[in-house]
Scaffold this active site. Structure first.
Site, PDB file in Angstrom:
ATOM      1  N   GLY A  10     -11.669   4.645   0.428  1.00 48.68           N
ATOM      2  CA  GLY A  10     -11.722   5.947   0.829  1.00 48.68           C
ATOM      3  C   GLY A  10     -13.068   6.704   0.286  1.00 48.68           C
ATOM      4  O   GLY A  10     -13.846   5.991  -0.608  1.00 48.68           O
ATOM      5  N   GLY A  11     -13.447   7.637   0.898  1.00 51.64           N
ATOM      6  CA  GLY A  11     -14.735   8.393   0.396  1.00 51.64           C
ATOM      7  C   GLY A  11     -15.964   8.092   1.057  1.00 51.64           C
ATOM      8  O   GLY A  11     -16.841   8.787   0.516  1.00 51.64           O
ATOM      9  N   GLY A  37     -10.142   9.950   1.299  1.00 49.45           N
ATOM     10  CA  GLY A  37     -10.214   9.957   2.700  1.00 49.45           C
ATOM     11  C   GLY A  37     -10.082  11.030   3.676  1.00 49.45           C
ATOM     12  O   GLY A  37      -9.552  11.755   3.492  1.00 49.45           O
ATOM     13  N   GLU A  72       0.741  14.772   3.716  1.00 49.69           N
ATOM     14  CA  GLU A  72      -0.318  14.378   2.777  1.00 49.69           C
ATOM     15  C   GLU A  72      -1.335  13.904   3.447  1.00 49.69           C
ATOM     16  O   GLU A  72      -2.449  13.438   3.249  1.00 49.69           O
ATOM     17  CB  GLU A  72      -0.286  13.861   1.727  1.00 49.69           C
ATOM     18  CG  GLU A  72       0.727  14.673   0.554  1.00 49.69           C
ATOM     19  CD  GLU A  72       0.950  13.740  -0.860  1.00 49.69           C
ATOM     20  OE1 GLU A  72       0.261  12.722  -1.026  1.00 49.69           O
ATOM     21  OE2 GLU A  72       2.076  13.816  -1.337  1.00 49.69           O
ATOM     22  N   CYS A 106      -6.685  12.152   4.924  1.00 48.70           N
ATOM     23  CA  CYS A 106      -5.815  12.187   3.769  1.00 48.70           C
ATOM     24  C   CYS A 106      -5.907  13.616   2.998  1.00 48.70           C
ATOM     25  O   CYS A 106      -7.279  14.332   2.886  1.00 48.70           O
ATOM     26  CB  CYS A 106      -6.201  11.470   2.345  1.00 48.70           C
ATOM     27  SG  CYS A 106      -4.761  11.371   1.070  1.00 48.70           S
ATOM     28  N   ASP A 118       0.703  -1.131  -0.027  1.00 49.67           N
ATOM     29  CA  ASP A 118      -0.038  -0.090   0.117  1.00 49.67           C
ATOM     30  C   ASP A 118       0.769   1.225  -0.029  1.00 49.67           C
ATOM     31  O   ASP A 118       1.616   1.366   0.934  1.00 49.67           O
ATOM     32  CB  ASP A 118      -1.011   0.046   1.156  1.00 49.67           C
ATOM     33  CG  ASP A 118      -1.876   1.160   1.233  1.00 49.67           C
ATOM     34  OD1 ASP A 118      -1.970   1.679   0.146  1.00 49.67           O
ATOM     35  OD2 ASP A 118      -2.418   1.391   2.389  1.00 49.67           O
ATOM     36  N   MET A 120      -2.106   7.946   7.356  1.00 48.02           N
ATOM     37  CA  MET A 120      -0.580   7.422   7.705  1.00 48.02           C
ATOM     38  C   MET A 120       0.406   8.253   7.205  1.00 48.02           C
ATOM     39  O   MET A 120       1.715   8.046   7.283  1.00 48.02           O
ATOM     40  CB  MET A 120      -0.513   5.924   7.217  1.00 48.02           C
ATOM     41  CG  MET A 120      -1.422   4.995   7.770  1.00 48.02           C
ATOM     42  SD  MET A 120      -1.242   4.860   9.516  1.00 48.02           S
ATOM     43  CE  MET A 120       0.598   4.018   9.656  1.00 48.02           C
ATOM     44  N   TYR A 148      -7.949   9.632  15.183  1.00 43.93           N
ATOM     45  CA  TYR A 148      -8.066   8.960  13.738  1.00 43.93           C
ATOM     46  C   TYR A 148      -6.887   9.738  12.828  1.00 43.93           C
ATOM     47  O   TYR A 148      -6.843  11.117  13.232  1.00 43.93           O
ATOM     48  CB  TYR A 148      -9.182   9.058  13.301  1.00 43.93           C
ATOM     49  CG  TYR A 148      -9.291   8.681  11.867  1.00 43.93           C
ATOM     50  CD1 TYR A 148      -8.843   7.281  11.408  1.00 43.93           C
ATOM     51  CD2 TYR A 148      -9.521   9.634  10.823  1.00 43.93           C
ATOM     52  CE1 TYR A 148      -9.052   7.108  10.001  1.00 43.93           C
ATOM     53  CE2 TYR A 148      -9.328   9.305   9.466  1.00 43.93           C
ATOM     54  CZ  TYR A 148      -9.190   7.939   9.030  1.00 43.93           C
ATOM     55  OH  TYR A 148      -9.197   7.761   7.707  1.00 43.93           O
TER      56      TYR A 148
END
Length: 488
Positions: free
Chosen positions: A345-346, A309, A424, A312, A255, A396, A393
């Site tokens: 995501g989303g 996400g 980011e 993100c 990933d 990464m 939360y």
């Protein structure tokens, strides 16, 4: 995409559509099947994957996800040894028969037994005659361990139930027979031994109950819970992969933020050269070209999503990305069902999951939707003024996640390199949500309702119907229709 397709999907995401209800064909929604494909060799009864983020998926989340029919992906922001231990913990946590139960020798102390039980999250330890003998001497349960710490240096032999007083059975006993033995003797554990007292396995009452109560759990062919684990595309990823596979990982996830890259191609080629056909999910991409690239280099499934996400900031900081539903559709049109697509995501509401699945994905990865739960890593934070409860939360690539995962006082150069690229991702406080099992139960119910509204009895049938001609079923929303549908 054709010009018509391009116009229909361009710039679109989940809140841009509703789907037309169809004639219902089932009497009850409870029995509707949600079974879907994770990779060519792995399927899930609930097509939900918990994200490999250090604020979302550790051992507890992974166990809960598999128990409820999905799968969790243990994050890699930790040492190889620690990540492998978490994988092994999940594989040992539940099965019809624990083939290689954990043991301590007679010479071990109560202190060692306490530490051993805590480290492996177990409540009963088989005691062997000597290290590595695999000859059963007794069983030490948590209630056998003295409450008084003054006994910590005493040998386990003094407190265990010796072999002569144990109820044991032969290897090959069926689950039904084992259940009867456990009930008859009112015991929690049934060691399986041969005539020489060699240990061949262990059956527990908890595991039998779990098999009965949750037949939809995600299991391997040995009855153990499925578990995924994340690796990188540089550095120690081959060493990490070897340790994770040895521990029992069922699939690995490479990933990286920009999966459509030479870095990913090299990593997959080296991985395949060493580990062969191990199930491998690769991402992330957001275009048809990226999806075809993943198939060409040998991915078993492709993760789709660049920047949608909640944790993100890629789109905000770089302007790179494709609206998530458009990206899913582009990927499916490039691949059709040659390899599975995982939407990452989303997702803001449960209806987004259904739209992702009927527009091209076979599974959906969730991060923020599962954060803030009891099973997510991290502590509950209570506001001293409002007394509201929250958890952390974070993406990464947030500074906090990067700092924690790379921090090594003896390797300042690696940390400097990791922080050299502007972040980011971001860290947020999210409301405390209770158990993730309640969230998964809700998602399961809403997906079944969506399948019913689609006029089918299985998710696969609904997907097959809508997938090839979505324009017949999806309704683009005007601003007024959006307000009528989603603003409450």
């Amino acid at each position: 995409m054709t010009s018509t397709d391009t116009t229909f999907w361009s710039g679109k995401t989940f809140d841009d559509f509703l789907f037309r209800p169809q004639k219902g064909i089932t009497e009850t929604r409870r029995d509707l099947s949600l079974r879907s494909v994770l990779t060519g060799s792995l399927s899930l009864e609930l097509p939900i994957v918990s994200s490999n983020m250090d604020s979302v998926t550790g051992a507890e989340m992974t166990q809960a996800m598999a128990t409820e029919g999905g799968i969790g992906v243990i994050h890699r922001a930790m040492s190889i040894e620690r990540q492998a231990r978490k994988v092994a913990q999940i594989k040992r946590s539940q099965s019809a028969v624990i083939k290689q139960p954990l043991c301590l020798p007679l010479g071990a102390t109560i202190r060692q037994a306490r530490k051993f039980a805590a480290q492996h999250a177990i409540t009963g330890i088989l005691i062997e005659t000597e290290p590595g003998s695999n000859i059963l001497a007794g069983l030490l349960s948590r209630r056998d361990m003295p409450w008084n710490r003054t006994h910590d240096e005493q040998p386990v032999e003094r407190f265990m139930t010796p072999f002569e007083r144990l109820v044991v059975d032969a290897p090959g006993i069926s689950t039904e027979q084992a259940s009867e033995v456990l009930f008859e003797h009112r015991i929690e554990r049934l060691p399986l031994v041969d005539a020489e007292r060699r240990i061949h396995g262990l059956i527990t009452r908890r595991d039998i109950f779990s098999l009965r109560e949750r037949p939809y759990s995600s299991k391997d062919d040995k009855g153990r819970l499925l578990v995924g684990a994340a690796i990188g595309a540089r550095g120690d990823y081959l060493e990490r992969s070897a340790a994770l596979l040895e521990a029992g990982a069922d699939c690995l996830f490479i990933d990286i933020a920009h999966g459509h890259s030479t870095v990913m191609e090299i990593a997959v080629n080296e991985f395949r050269g060493r580990f062969g056909n191990v199930p491998l999910v690769c991402g992330n991409v957001a275009t048809a070209a990226g999806a075809r690239f993943m198939r060409a280099i040998g991915a078993d499934a492709v993760k789709v999503g660049v920047g949608p996400g909640r944790g993100c900031r890629t789109r905000l900081e770089t302007a790179a990305g494709v609206p998530q539903l458009q990206a899913i559709r582009e990927a499916w049109q490039a691949l059709e069902d040659s390899i599975p697509i995982m939407a990452d995501g989303g997702i803001n509401t449960d209806k987004d999951i259904f739209l992702a699945l009927v527009c091209g994905a076979t599974t959906v990865m969730l991060g923020s939707a599962l954060s803030g739960t009891d099973e997510a890593p991290g502590r509950v934070i209570e506001d001293p003024v409002t007394h509201t409860k929250k958890k952390i939360y974070r993406g990464m690539t947030s500074p906090e996640a990067v700092l924690e995962s790379h921090y090594d006082p003896d390797n300042a150069e690696a940390l400097d390199a990791a922080l050299d690229t502007p972040p980011e991702g971001q860290e947020l406080q999210v409301p405390y949500k209770g158990s993730v099992k309640d969230i998964l139960h809700r998602i399961r119910g809403h997906l079944r309702s969506s399948v019913s509204y689609a006029g089918e009895a299985t998710l696969q049938a609904a997907r097959d119907k809508i997938l090839k001609h979505p324009q017949h079923y999806l309704i683009p929303l005007s601003p007024a229709a959006y307000r009528e549908s989603y603003e409450r």
